[in-house]
Scaffold this motif. Sequence first.
Motif, short mmCIF file in Angstrom:
data_model
loop_
_atom_site.label_atom_id
_atom_site.label_comp_id
_atom_site.label_asym_id
_atom_site.label_seq_id
_atom_site.Cartn_x
_atom_site.Cartn_y
_atom_site.Cartn_z
N SER A 129 0.60 -1.06 0.14
CA SER A 129 -0.24 0.10 0.04
C SER A 129 0.71 1.24 -0.25
O SER A 129 1.89 0.98 0.13
CB SER A 129 -0.94 -0.04 1.01
N PRO A 130 0.20 2.88 -0.85
CA PRO A 130 0.84 3.56 -0.42
C PRO A 130 1.54 3.68 1.21
O PRO A 130 2.63 4.46 1.44
CB PRO A 130 -0.48 4.67 -0.31
N MET A 190 5.36 19.97 5.09
CA MET A 190 5.84 18.70 5.15
C MET A 190 6.15 18.19 4.06
O MET A 190 7.02 17.82 3.60
CB MET A 190 4.89 17.64 5.84
N THR A 191 5.16 18.12 2.67
CA THR A 191 5.62 17.85 1.12
C THR A 191 6.56 18.75 0.96
O THR A 191 7.27 17.88 -0.13
CB THR A 191 4.22 18.57 1.04
N ALA A 192 6.94 19.50 0.84
CA ALA A 192 8.04 20.42 0.71
C ALA A 192 9.15 19.55 1.45
O ALA A 192 10.51 19.19 0.15
CB ALA A 192 7.74 22.07 0.89
N LEU A 193 9.38 19.13 2.58
CA LEU A 193 10.72 18.48 2.85
C LEU A 193 10.53 17.13 1.88
O LEU A 193 12.09 16.20 1.45
CB LEU A 193 10.50 18.31 4.44
N GLN A 224 2.51 14.15 -4.54
CA GLN A 224 2.30 14.75 -3.29
C GLN A 224 0.56 14.29 -1.57
O GLN A 224 0.75 15.07 -0.81
CB GLN A 224 2.12 15.82 -3.17
N GLY A 225 -0.20 13.50 -2.44
CA GLY A 225 -1.73 13.46 -2.39
C GLY A 225 -3.13 14.58 -2.55
O GLY A 225 -3.79 14.22 -1.96
N TRP A 226 -2.46 15.21 -3.38
CA TRP A 226 -3.27 16.03 -3.89
C TRP A 226 -2.89 16.40 -5.26
O TRP A 226 -1.95 16.66 -5.44
CB TRP A 226 -4.01 17.24 -3.76
N GLY A 252 -4.42 15.35 0.69
CA GLY A 252 -3.48 15.64 1.68
C GLY A 252 -2.50 14.67 2.15
O GLY A 252 -2.18 14.10 0.91
N PRO A 253 -0.99 14.74 2.12
CA PRO A 253 0.15 14.49 2.97
C PRO A 253 -0.37 13.16 3.26
O PRO A 253 0.53 12.02 3.06
CB PRO A 253 0.77 15.01 3.22
N GLN A 254 -1.71 12.96 3.73
CA GLN A 254 -2.04 11.93 4.15
C GLN A 254 -1.96 10.77 3.26
O GLN A 254 -2.48 9.46 3.57
CB GLN A 254 -2.94 11.62 5.05
N ARG A 255 -2.11 11.23 1.77
CA ARG A 255 -2.45 10.14 1.07
C ARG A 255 -0.52 10.37 -0.24
O ARG A 255 -1.22 9.95 -1.24
CB ARG A 255 -3.68 10.90 -0.33
#
Length: 363
Positions: A129-130, A190-193, A224-226, A252-255
């Motif tokens: 899974s992701p 978070m996503t940028a990192l 990135q999740g979106w 969001g980043p949870q995806r």
Amino acid sequence: MPIKSLHVQHVRNLSDVRITPSPRINIISGDNGSGKTSLLEALHFLGMTRSFRTSQFRHLLQSGADNCLVFAQIDPAGKGEQHPLGVERRPDGDVRIRHAGQTLGLSELAQLLPLQVIDSDTFQLLEGSPGVRRQFIDWGVFHADPSFIQLWRGFRRILKQRNSLLKCGKIDPRLRRVWDREFVTYAERMTALRARYIELLKPDFETTLSRLLGGVPVELKFSQGWDRKTPLDELLEEGFARDLKQGFTGSGPQRADLRVRTDGQSAAERLSRGQKKLVVSALKLAQGALFYRLNNRPCIYLIDDLPSELDEQHCRLFCQFLEETSNQCFITCVDPGALGGFWLPQTDVSRFRVEAGMLTQID
């Protein structure tokens, strides 16, 4: 050398085991069920307070024992020093971590003893899974940027709160906007990192893979999740009715995910079993190479049943790559001679044999 000595008590069938490992390559052989993988679990327990094979601590704890204890002398910075590190856990979940007279938290322990595991479950980096691939990314970002752990914790707290509100079914619009602003702030940082880390990782991955699996192009792409074309705050607004119906946040980043593709298709669908092992191994080895470059210290590699799924040529290439790094490696195999001829004479290799939970060093 991170681990200078190791003492294991009550881990599966390892009642009381002591070893002085090589600073470089350690080969642990033994029949199936003898306890060789249990030694790797003990090392993982030392660095993470849990097994890499099971989430249930009771399966790791030796039958009849009232605690599980792993103790080591370590030199994490490679300065020729020795500091004691002990991790103890009881069936009730109580965990004690002590290093050089100080009590540590789990994130401090993970920072102190960076571990990489390569085993049959590593295939999940392609086939799973992701969430498995997010863990892979976040391990790297955690060790690359000190600010990440606080961002990750803050985001998890806000995501949990937003999802709780969604499950309630009725949300004050003003309250939702407050949480959404916080959600977006943490998500973008978070996503940028994460994105920056994947870009740093790509050159190491490509170099490693070209040696292990030359001629097979494999591409890494961070998702990135979106939708990148739409700001996240707009997506949250547009998707609110759907999120409310589902009871959780859909964007969001949870995806987030790491896409691994070859010839434009999923590597999990295109590659053979042996090729998959080399790709996931290249991902793990590349992480170690990048970790060393960013932190100027090596990782500890726990490699279970290295010869499995690999022919002799690729097994030799894998060993040559390990030999050229500074990492301390613990490698299991069934046949003690399976990896015998793959090392240069000057390489520091220690060999151990496990029989019925007893460990002996062999010539």
